[in-house]
Design a protein around this motif. Structure first.
Motif, short mmCIF file in Angstrom:
data_model
loop_
_atom_site.label_atom_id
_atom_site.label_comp_id
_atom_site.label_asym_id
_atom_site.label_seq_id
_atom_site.Cartn_x
_atom_site.Cartn_y
_atom_site.Cartn_z
N GLN A 26 -5.82 -6.08 5.32
CA GLN A 26 -4.44 -6.80 4.90
C GLN A 26 -3.32 -5.62 4.86
O GLN A 26 -3.50 -4.86 4.35
CB GLN A 26 -4.46 -7.69 3.60
CG GLN A 26 -3.16 -8.33 3.52
CD GLN A 26 -2.91 -9.10 2.36
OE1 GLN A 26 -4.19 -9.36 1.52
NE2 GLN A 26 -2.13 -9.64 1.95
N VAL A 27 -2.56 -5.78 6.15
CA VAL A 27 -1.49 -4.79 6.03
C VAL A 27 -0.42 -5.10 4.87
O VAL A 27 0.16 -6.38 4.83
CB VAL A 27 -0.62 -4.82 7.31
CG1 VAL A 27 0.39 -4.02 7.41
CG2 VAL A 27 -1.66 -4.39 8.40
N GLN A 28 -0.03 -3.99 4.16
CA GLN A 28 0.89 -3.99 3.17
C GLN A 28 1.95 -2.81 3.21
O GLN A 28 1.62 -1.73 3.55
CB GLN A 28 0.43 -4.05 1.56
CG GLN A 28 -0.12 -5.09 1.15
CD GLN A 28 -0.36 -5.24 -0.38
OE1 GLN A 28 -1.00 -4.24 -0.67
NE2 GLN A 28 0.02 -6.20 -1.00
N LEU A 29 3.14 -3.18 3.07
CA LEU A 29 4.24 -2.19 3.31
C LEU A 29 5.18 -2.45 2.04
O LEU A 29 5.69 -3.66 1.93
CB LEU A 29 5.12 -2.36 4.78
CG LEU A 29 4.43 -2.41 5.73
CD1 LEU A 29 5.60 -2.54 7.08
CD2 LEU A 29 3.83 -0.95 6.01
N VAL A 30 5.43 -1.31 1.42
CA VAL A 30 6.05 -1.58 -0.06
C VAL A 30 7.02 -0.46 -0.23
O VAL A 30 6.85 0.92 -0.08
CB VAL A 30 5.20 -1.21 -1.22
CG1 VAL A 30 5.93 -1.23 -2.65
CG2 VAL A 30 3.80 -2.23 -0.98
#
Length: 123
Positions: A1-5
């Motif tokens: 799962q791609v996450q950008l924070v």
């Protein structure tokens, strides 16, 4: 799962500086095109800056040229936006975006988005 924070937003006076960071996971960061967009209240999301997967061809909106700089650190899976000489009209929520395919100024090119970080510039 791609996450950008995203992080680094805040309140700053006009003429000040901020550096936004966006930490990515779940994708091959070193081969991803990256971008920053922003959205002010009552306005559409607009392009701010982008950088190709190889660090080349940084591209900027005319409104931020000469004041903002996009950069990336592939070892840290992080993209940055250095913002100098901030103006009240820069007030917006800033989003980072990533794509595993060719992507430039169009929001529709980017399948992956962060949750945004608020930048407020007071006059």
């Amino acid at each position: 799962q791609v996450q950008l924070v995203e992080s680094g937003g805040g309140l700053v006076q006009a003429g000040g500086s901020l550096r936004l960071s966006c930490a990515a996971s779940g994708l091959t960061f070193s081969s991803s095109d990256l971008s920053w967009f922003r959205q002010a209240p009552g306005k559409e999301r607009e392009f701010v800056a982008s950088m190709r997967w190889n660090g080349g061809s940084p591209n900027y909106a005319d409104s931020v040229k000469g004041r903002f700089t996009i950069s990336r650190d592939n070892a840290k899976n992080t993209v940055y936006l250095q913002m100098n000489n901030l103006k009240p009209e820069d007030t917006a929520i800033y989003y980072c975006a990533a794509s595993s395919y060719y992507a430039r100024n169009y929001a529709g090119d980017y399948p992956y988005w962060g949750q945004g970080t608020q930048v407020t510039v007071s006059s």
